[in-house]
Design a protein around this motif. Structure first.
Motif, short mmCIF file in Angstrom:
data_model
loop_
_atom_site.label_atom_id
_atom_site.label_comp_id
_atom_site.label_asym_id
_atom_site.label_seq_id
_atom_site.Cartn_x
_atom_site.Cartn_y
_atom_site.Cartn_z
N PRO A 66 2.90 9.44 8.70
CA PRO A 66 3.10 9.19 7.27
C PRO A 66 4.57 9.10 6.88
O PRO A 66 5.41 9.82 7.42
N CYS A 67 4.84 8.21 5.93
CA CYS A 67 6.17 8.09 5.36
C CYS A 67 6.37 9.25 4.38
O CYS A 67 5.47 9.55 3.59
N ASP A 68 7.52 9.86 4.42
CA ASP A 68 7.79 10.99 3.53
C ASP A 68 8.31 10.55 2.16
O ASP A 68 8.61 11.37 1.31
N GLN A 69 8.39 9.21 1.95
CA GLN A 69 8.90 8.70 0.69
C GLN A 69 7.87 7.89 -0.12
O GLN A 69 8.11 7.55 -1.26
N CYS A 70 6.73 7.59 0.52
CA CYS A 70 5.68 6.83 -0.18
C CYS A 70 4.34 7.10 0.52
O CYS A 70 4.25 7.97 1.38
N GLN B 54 7.76 3.78 15.87
CA GLN B 54 8.62 2.61 15.72
C GLN B 54 8.31 1.87 14.42
O GLN B 54 9.22 1.42 13.72
N ASN B 55 7.01 1.74 14.11
CA ASN B 55 6.63 1.06 12.87
C ASN B 55 7.07 1.87 11.66
O ASN B 55 7.48 1.29 10.65
N LEU B 56 7.00 3.19 11.73
CA LEU B 56 7.45 4.02 10.62
C LEU B 56 8.95 3.85 10.41
O LEU B 56 9.42 3.73 9.28
N LYS B 57 9.71 3.82 11.50
CA LYS B 57 11.15 3.63 11.40
C LYS B 57 11.48 2.30 10.74
O LYS B 57 12.31 2.22 9.82
N LYS B 58 10.80 1.22 11.18
CA LYS B 58 11.03 -0.09 10.58
C LYS B 58 10.65 -0.10 9.10
O LYS B 58 11.33 -0.69 8.28
N HIS B 59 9.52 0.56 8.76
CA HIS B 59 9.09 0.64 7.37
C HIS B 59 10.16 1.32 6.52
O HIS B 59 10.53 0.82 5.46
N ARG B 60 10.64 2.47 6.98
CA ARG B 60 11.66 3.21 6.21
C ARG B 60 12.91 2.37 6.01
O ARG B 60 13.47 2.33 4.91
N ASN C 193 13.19 -0.91 6.13
CA ASN C 193 12.91 -2.09 5.32
C ASN C 193 12.65 -1.76 3.86
O ASN C 193 13.19 -2.38 2.96
N LYS C 194 11.79 -0.76 3.62
CA LYS C 194 11.36 -0.46 2.25
C LYS C 194 12.26 0.53 1.52
O LYS C 194 12.36 0.48 0.30
N HIS C 195 12.90 1.43 2.25
CA HIS C 195 13.65 2.48 1.59
C HIS C 195 15.16 2.41 1.82
O HIS C 195 15.91 3.07 1.11
N GLU C 196 15.59 1.63 2.81
CA GLU C 196 17.03 1.55 3.09
C GLU C 196 17.57 0.13 2.99
O GLU C 196 18.74 -0.10 3.21
N GLY C 197 16.70 -0.84 2.71
CA GLY C 197 17.14 -2.21 2.51
C GLY C 197 17.46 -3.01 3.77
O GLY C 197 18.02 -4.09 3.70
N VAL C 198 17.09 -2.51 4.94
CA VAL C 198 17.32 -3.24 6.18
C VAL C 198 16.27 -4.32 6.32
O VAL C 198 15.10 -4.09 6.06
#
Length: 119
Positions: free
Chosen positions: A91-95, A103-109, A111-116
């Motif tokens: 789970p994402c700790d921000q949404c 790896q998918n969680l890292k990419k999600h964070r 992309n969605k929370h850090e603007g990468v």
């Protein structure tokens, strides 16, 4: 038991076990390589050479017993079973997003929370 570590004074590397530190010194500083006797591959660790031979020359495969997925190493099969058949989620700790892999969680964070952005 002490939590001793073995830092390298030339690289940004810290080993938790002495034998791993010795392999680091051999591979990164002394240039020790373990050649495959069947192809041009060279490993920096004997375990990597063994895995290479199993996968590339002995055709070792790990089939999933629940679907048609087949991989060449046990770790990848374990992760497949956890995410696809056992419902393990990260789970994402921000949404409210739940990833099927770290790896998918890292990419999600990113992309969605850090603007990468990924291509």
């Amino acid at each position: 038991k002490l939590n001793k570590t073995y830092p390298c004074d030339q690289w940004d590397y810290i080993a938790k076990e002495y034998h791993n530190f010795k392999y680091h010194i051999k591979a990164k500083h002394d240039g020790v390589r373990y050649p495959c006797d069947q192809c041009e591959y060279f490993a920096t660790h004997p375990g990597n050479l063994k895995r290479h031979k199993h996968v590339k020359h002995e055709g070792v495969k790990y089939p999933c017993d629940q679907c048609s997925y087949i991989v060449s190493d046990a770790f990848t099969l374990k992760k497949h079973k956890e995410s696809h058949h056992e419902g393990v989620r990260y789970p994402c700790d921000q949404c409210d997003y739940n990833a099927m892999s770290t790896q998918n969680l890292k990419k999600h964070r990113e992309n969605k929370h850090e603007g990468v952005r990924y291509p």
